[in-house]
Design an enzyme around this catalytic site. Structure first.
Site, PDB file in Angstrom:
ATOM      1  CE  LYS A   1      -2.426   1.277   3.702  1.00  0.00           C
ATOM      2  NZ  LYS A   1      -3.550   1.514   4.646  1.00  0.00           N
ATOM      3  N   GLY A  18     -14.331   6.200  15.211  1.00  0.00           N
ATOM      4  CA  GLY A  18     -14.372   6.126  16.662  1.00  0.00           C
ATOM      5  C   GLY A  18     -14.551   7.523  17.230  1.00  0.00           C
ATOM      6  CG  ASN A  57      -8.186   8.333  16.929  1.00  0.00           C
ATOM      7  OD1 ASN A  57      -7.301   9.148  16.718  1.00  0.00           O
ATOM      8  ND2 ASN A  57      -7.937   7.116  17.384  1.00  0.00           N
ATOM      9  NE  ARG A  72      11.362   8.081 -24.624  1.00  0.00           N
ATOM     10  CZ  ARG A  72      11.792   6.987 -25.251  1.00  0.00           C
ATOM     11  NH1 ARG A  72      11.907   6.975 -26.572  1.00  0.00           N
ATOM     12  NH2 ARG A  72      12.127   5.922 -24.556  1.00  0.00           N
ATOM     13  CG  HIS A  74       6.907  20.226 -38.982  1.00  0.00           C
ATOM     14  ND1 HIS A  74       5.852  21.017 -38.620  1.00  0.00           N
ATOM     15  CD2 HIS A  74       7.756  21.026 -39.682  1.00  0.00           C
ATOM     16  CE1 HIS A  74       6.039  22.245 -39.092  1.00  0.00           C
ATOM     17  NE2 HIS A  74       7.193  22.274 -39.732  1.00  0.00           N
ATOM     18  CE1 TYR A 120      19.798  -1.407 -28.826  1.00  0.00           C
ATOM     19  CE2 TYR A 120      17.692  -1.960 -29.833  1.00  0.00           C
ATOM     20  CZ  TYR A 120      18.720  -2.267 -28.962  1.00  0.00           C
ATOM     21  OH  TYR A 120      18.679  -3.427 -28.225  1.00  0.00           O
TER      22      TYR A 120
END
Length: 432
Positions: free
Chosen positions: A23, A135, A164, A308, A336, A360
């Site tokens: 969580k 509570g 509380n 990026r 563009h 790459y």
């Protein structure tokens, strides 16, 4: 303000989140919820202990990316479950100890400073229009006299709207003396920190309520509450930037992560996302653009531009559908539909539509270096590694596979061929 120790409870699984992610690691504005509790706690104390249990190694590893000066302990959940069990075995450094929750990402240090009250326990409370589901806290003559769960409350007690809020400050001496006295004689068989409040009352100790802001003390137990908390946090981030002079168009549509910096006369238009450690200086980020972990200075991006991580733009125009990554652009125009990755491009250079740095090779990334005053025609591919010197003209449609020297024209284009009457011959043969 006197020094105090701080314990942050972050051991729970958070089953209502319906997620394999712990969580406290669910993110708000790009950072785990637990990050915010620790960040604010460090403004008040140098003795921070975070209590973990569920997926503790994963939580610890994630939080250590941001903080190196906190302590981690693993709750003995098998023998001592519950909030009371979580603080057992911890020896605070200072005379007072503040116990926070790791699922309260909206908490702020200036609210926590208000716990500096002379009492054995200072207990945070909410004044609500309706306390249904909470509570109830019974207060008499300015002191906490009783905590009662809703299911156990009398008709008169149910009318009380003081609830509380779940954060406490204890005198360390009282805490250490009474933790061993806690028991788990309840339906859940857990050790509850609220039982310490009952002990203090029975011992005649001074317990003071502290009315706190409901928004700041909002706990997150579901993904609906996570989304609600992020809206609040986003509004806080954007308001601070606007107060500092940043213009934001339709700010409700803008998303800015924790850690982003915006300086000077900057304009952020609708639909923009600023992510990670993006830094915007005297720049205009136009509609639906994304800037992530990059520096944009004296430049404009978009609309629909994507900058990026690792990019650095200075005095540069990035137009629609242009993407950069690890690109250092100084005084460049790329108006563009282009991809500029792993490259350095110098001032006065114009990048034509459809330009691609082919960086790459399937195994490694390679650099494209482009000098000053280079004109790159449309539909050009740079097959890296290549070095384009100053004052070069690259003809449209070229595939650049080698270095180009200063002042040269580079052109790769097949010779045009025409066939007279081909259209009519081609289609007439299909009409039968």
């Amino acid at each position: 303000m006197g020094k105090k120790s701080i314990i942050i409870l972050a051991a729970g699984a958070g089953t209502r989140m319906k997620s394999d992610t712990p969580k406290v690691l669910h993110k708000i504005s790009g950072k785990p919820m637990l990050y915010y509790s620790i960040k604010e706690a460090l403004k008040l104390s140098d003795d921070i202990t975070v209590v973990l249990y569920h997926q503790f190694e994963k939580v610890k590893a994630e939080i250590e990316k941001y903080f190196s000066n906190i302590n981690f302990v693993i709750q003995d959940h098998k023998n001592y479950p519950g909030t009371g069990g979580a603080v057992m075995g911890i020896t605070p450094k200072y005379e007072k100890v503040l116990v926070l929750n790791g699922d309260m990402p909206l908490i702020q240090a200036n609210e926590l400073e208000k716990f500096e009250i002379n009492a054995t326990i200072v207990m945070s409370v909410l004044e609500l229009e309706s306390a249904d589901g909470y509570g109830r806290v019974i207060i008499e003559n300015g002191n906490v006299k009783k905590i009662v769960e809703q299911k156990d409350a009398s008709e008169d007690e149910l009318k009380i709207t003081t609830a509380n809020a779940g954060i406490y400050q204890f005198e360390t001496k009282f805490l250490l003396e009474n933790l061993p006295k806690l028991d788990n004689n309840n339906a859940q068989k857990e050790y509850y920190i609220t039982d310490l409040v009952e002990m203090a009352i029975s011992q005649g100790k001074v317990l003071k309520p502290l009315v706190v802001n409901e928004e700041n003390f909002k706990g997150v137990n579901s993904k609906v509450e996570l989304a609600d908390a992020e809206v609040i946090h986003q509004n806080r981030i954007k308001k601070e930037f606007m107060k500092a002079g940043v213009i934001m168009r339709l700010p409700d549509t803008i998303y800015i992560e924790e850690g982003v910096e915006i300086e000077g006369e900057s304009i952020i238009e609708n639909g923009v996302s600023l992510l990670g450690n993006a830094k915007i200086i005297n720049s205009h980020i136009k509609t639906n653009s994304v800037v992530e972990d990059s520096i944009v200075k004296d430049s404009d991006v978009g609309p629909m531009g994507r900058v990026r991580p690792g990019s650095e733009l200075t005095n540069t125009h990035i137009g629609n559908f242009v993407e950069t990554k690890k690109a250092k652009l100084t005084g460049v125009k790329a108006g563009h539909l282009s991809y500029l990755g792993d490259c350095s491009i110098d001032e006065g250079t114009n990048i034509g539509c459809g330009t691609i740095t082919c960086n790459y090779d399937g195994v490694n990334k390679h650099q494209t270096i482009i000098g000053k005053n280079v004109f790159v025609g449309s539909d050009t591919q740079f097959v890296a590694p290549v070095n384009i010197e100053d004052d070069v003209l690259i003809g449209a449609g070229s595939t650049v596979t080698g270095n180009v020297k200063k002042g040269e024209l580079y052109l790769t284009r097949a010779k045009a061929k025409t066939i007279d009457g081909f259209f009519y011959k081609h289609f007439s043969s299909k009409k039968k």
